[in-house]
Scaffold this motif. Structure first.
Motif, PDB file in Angstrom:
ATOM      1  N   GLU A 240      18.791  27.578 -24.918  1.00  0.00           N
ATOM      2  CA  GLU A 240      19.001  26.868 -23.803  1.00  0.00           C
ATOM      3  C   GLU A 240      18.071  27.536 -22.669  1.00  0.00           C
ATOM      4  O   GLU A 240      17.585  26.783 -21.881  1.00  0.00           O
ATOM      5  CB  GLU A 240      20.397  27.059 -23.467  1.00  0.00           C
ATOM      6  N   THR A 241      17.875  28.969 -22.738  1.00  0.00           N
ATOM      7  CA  THR A 241      16.813  29.387 -21.589  1.00  0.00           C
ATOM      8  C   THR A 241      15.386  29.521 -21.845  1.00  0.00           C
ATOM      9  O   THR A 241      14.523  29.595 -20.852  1.00  0.00           O
ATOM     10  CB  THR A 241      17.576  30.652 -21.110  1.00  0.00           C
ATOM     11  N   LYS A 242      15.122  29.572 -23.258  1.00  0.00           N
ATOM     12  CA  LYS A 242      13.784  29.852 -23.521  1.00  0.00           C
ATOM     13  C   LYS A 242      12.876  28.495 -23.717  1.00  0.00           C
ATOM     14  O   LYS A 242      11.415  28.561 -23.984  1.00  0.00           O
ATOM     15  CB  LYS A 242      13.600  31.069 -24.366  1.00  0.00           C
ATOM     16  N   VAL A 243      13.758  27.449 -24.441  1.00  0.00           N
ATOM     17  CA  VAL A 243      13.050  26.522 -25.094  1.00  0.00           C
ATOM     18  C   VAL A 243      13.303  25.096 -24.124  1.00  0.00           C
ATOM     19  O   VAL A 243      14.292  24.681 -24.028  1.00  0.00           O
ATOM     20  CB  VAL A 243      13.459  26.265 -26.401  1.00  0.00           C
ATOM     21  N   PRO A 244      12.059  24.843 -23.400  1.00  0.00           N
ATOM     22  CA  PRO A 244      12.520  23.600 -22.590  1.00  0.00           C
ATOM     23  C   PRO A 244      12.852  22.288 -23.303  1.00  0.00           C
ATOM     24  O   PRO A 244      12.564  22.176 -24.572  1.00  0.00           O
ATOM     25  CB  PRO A 244      11.060  23.182 -22.134  1.00  0.00           C
ATOM     26  N   ASP A 245      13.496  21.456 -22.934  1.00  0.00           N
ATOM     27  CA  ASP A 245      14.194  20.282 -23.439  1.00  0.00           C
ATOM     28  C   ASP A 245      12.616  19.447 -23.835  1.00  0.00           C
ATOM     29  O   ASP A 245      11.700  19.596 -23.139  1.00  0.00           O
ATOM     30  CB  ASP A 245      14.820  19.388 -22.275  1.00  0.00           C
ATOM     31  N   GLY A 246      12.920  18.830 -24.993  1.00  0.00           N
ATOM     32  CA  GLY A 246      11.999  18.134 -25.524  1.00  0.00           C
ATOM     33  C   GLY A 246      10.647  18.619 -26.261  1.00  0.00           C
ATOM     34  O   GLY A 246       9.847  17.871 -26.452  1.00  0.00           O
ATOM     35  N   THR A 247      10.915  20.069 -26.308  1.00  0.00           N
ATOM     36  CA  THR A 247       9.935  20.854 -26.967  1.00  0.00           C
ATOM     37  C   THR A 247      10.473  21.387 -28.063  1.00  0.00           C
ATOM     38  O   THR A 247      11.577  21.309 -28.513  1.00  0.00           O
ATOM     39  CB  THR A 247       9.474  22.031 -26.161  1.00  0.00           C
ATOM     40  N   THR A 248       9.707  22.424 -28.999  1.00  0.00           N
ATOM     41  CA  THR A 248      10.033  22.904 -30.278  1.00  0.00           C
ATOM     42  C   THR A 248       9.968  24.388 -30.172  1.00  0.00           C
ATOM     43  O   THR A 248       9.453  24.858 -29.234  1.00  0.00           O
ATOM     44  CB  THR A 248       9.222  22.319 -31.327  1.00  0.00           C
ATOM     45  N   SER A 249      10.278  24.968 -31.208  1.00  0.00           N
ATOM     46  CA  SER A 249      10.452  26.353 -31.239  1.00  0.00           C
ATOM     47  C   SER A 249      10.272  26.821 -32.738  1.00  0.00           C
ATOM     48  O   SER A 249      10.632  25.602 -33.629  1.00  0.00           O
ATOM     49  CB  SER A 249      11.209  27.200 -30.511  1.00  0.00           C
ATOM     50  N   THR A 250      10.266  27.900 -33.241  1.00  0.00           N
ATOM     51  CA  THR A 250      10.334  28.375 -34.556  1.00  0.00           C
ATOM     52  C   THR A 250      11.222  29.058 -35.066  1.00  0.00           C
ATOM     53  O   THR A 250      11.712  29.970 -34.615  1.00  0.00           O
ATOM     54  CB  THR A 250       8.709  29.019 -35.053  1.00  0.00           C
TER      55      THR A 250
END
Length: 413
Positions: A240-250
């Protein structure tokens, strides 16, 4: 049995020594090996929760679904010839979305490929088995490289995390490499980590290492990450705090363990040849005492057993040189809870203390310095001028004197 041998020798048919048939002689070692393997497997299984935590399978189901989609996407990518420039300036040819740093390393030398930890592509750390997407500058790093060492210990933290999930059913929080190993913070709830758990965690970790579990990278949208880690409020916070809405992470997977992680990692857990749990402590979620209390487990690992033995010898030597032990043994000083962290000097210690002060004053005089004595407590106005008040006030000893705020002199705390 030996006392019956004379009577057996009197019987001609039994006089010849019994020889096991060749087929049985060949099978016997395999039977012993198989029995030993079964024993090891049983020992490992007894340390794991049965049934395993429910979130294991839900994570795997989501991972497999999106990994299949990713693999199809990679298959559809157009291939083109790329140029791979090594650190020494030499160039290799490859194919986009197919050629990996590991394949390049194998072309150079099998021994090089076997000792590698990670690659660096255009200055960015990159998994050795991750396909290159375009022409790049490539650097290959082993454990002796500072960044290689950090990746190696980060991967080892994931191994420890898998062992902890299997053993405690815990919720993992944060597992970084450190300057001398790694740790993992975890919420074990009603279970506490004890020193007697170390061997259990090591046994489970070594089983993970023996399986040579591949580290598999997968990029996922934020909403899928939230679904994958819905059981874990700590991972939810990071998403919630590190990954902006509409983006991805791994995420990275090794065996049943899937963790929110930017990576990269070693090719597989088998690269870790020696592994040890070193200590544990309590910690607070996000370092705030108002938050949940967690368990922090520390470890160390190496790509060969020799380095582990050298590390253990270093620990023994450090223990022998521990000033706390030496001070107690030589009756130099002691500590007491009535003044936490403060030293009470005994006569032997006072003699050493005064000798050091005399030496320091003598060196000052040699260099033309004169000694002055200043107060230990100053008005807050001085600390506002120096900048201490704005930056360190919460960590200073502050009190009110004659309706004015004052604080203890810095470096006297």
């Amino acid at each position: 049995m030996l006392k019956f041998l004379p009577s057996l020798r009197a019987s001609a048919p039994l006089a010849r020594p019994f020889r096991r048939p060749a087929s049985l002689r060949l099978l016997a070692p395999y039977r012993r090996c198989s029995d030993h393997h079964s024993y090891e497997m049983a020992a490992v299984s007894s340390l794991e929760l049965n049934p395993p935590p429910e979130f294991f399978q839900s994570r795997i189901d989501l991972f497999d679904k999106y990994k299949a989609e990713y693999d199809e996407m990679v298959k559809a990518k157009p291939r083109q010839e790329i140029t791979i420039t090594l650190k020494d300036g030499k160039q290799k040819s490859g194919t986009s979305w197919e050629t990996t740093p590991m394949q390049v390393a194998l072309e150079i030398s099998k021994s090089l490929a076997e000792r590698l930890v990670i690659a660096k592509v255009d200055g960015v750390l990159w998994d050795l088995n991750r396909p290159l997407e375009m022409s790049v500058n490539l650097e290959l790093l082993d454990f002796e490289h500072p960044e290689g060492k950090q990746v190696f210990w980060h991967s080892s933290a994931h191994v420890l995390g898998e062992a902890a999930e299997k053993h405690y059913g815990c919720h993992l929080c944060f597992g970084p490499p450190t300057e001398d190993g790694f740790f993992y913070d975890m919420a074990t709830y009603d279970k506490k980590v004890l020193p007697t758990d170390y061997s259990n965690l090591e046994t489970l970790s070594k089983a993970v290492i023996k399986e040579k579990q591949k580290f598999v990278r997968l990029e996922l949208p934020k909403e899928v990450l939230l679904e994958m880690f819905k059981y874990n409020k700590y991972k939810q916070h990071f998403i919630e705090t590190k990954v902006p809405d509409g983006t991805t992470s791994t995420v990275y997977r090794c065996g049943p363990m899937i963790d929110l992680c930017i990576g990269p990692h070693v090719p597989h857990t088998g690269r870790i040849k020696s592994f040890m749990v070193t200590k544990h402590s309590a910690s607070y979620w996000l370092g705030d005492a108002a938050n949940d209390s967690l368990q922090r487990v520390y470890g160390i690992s190496f790509p060969d057993n020799k380095q582990m033995e050298e590390y253990k010898e270093f620990l023994k030597e450090a223990s022998r040189r521990d000033h706390r032990k030496i001070g107690k043994d030589q009756e130099l000083w002691f500590f007491d809870e009535i003044s936490p962290g403060s030293c009470f000097f005994l006569p032997n210690g006072v003699r050493i203390y005064n000798a050091l002060i005399d030496l320091m004053r003598g060196e000052y005089r040699k260099r033309g310095y004169q000694e002055v004595i200043s107060p230990n407590v100053f008005s807050s106005k001085l600390w506002e001028t120096s900048g201490h008040w704005d930056h360190y006030r919460e960590n200073m000893f502050v009190w009110e004197i004659d309706n004015r705020m004052s604080a203890l002199k810095a470096m006297n705390w």
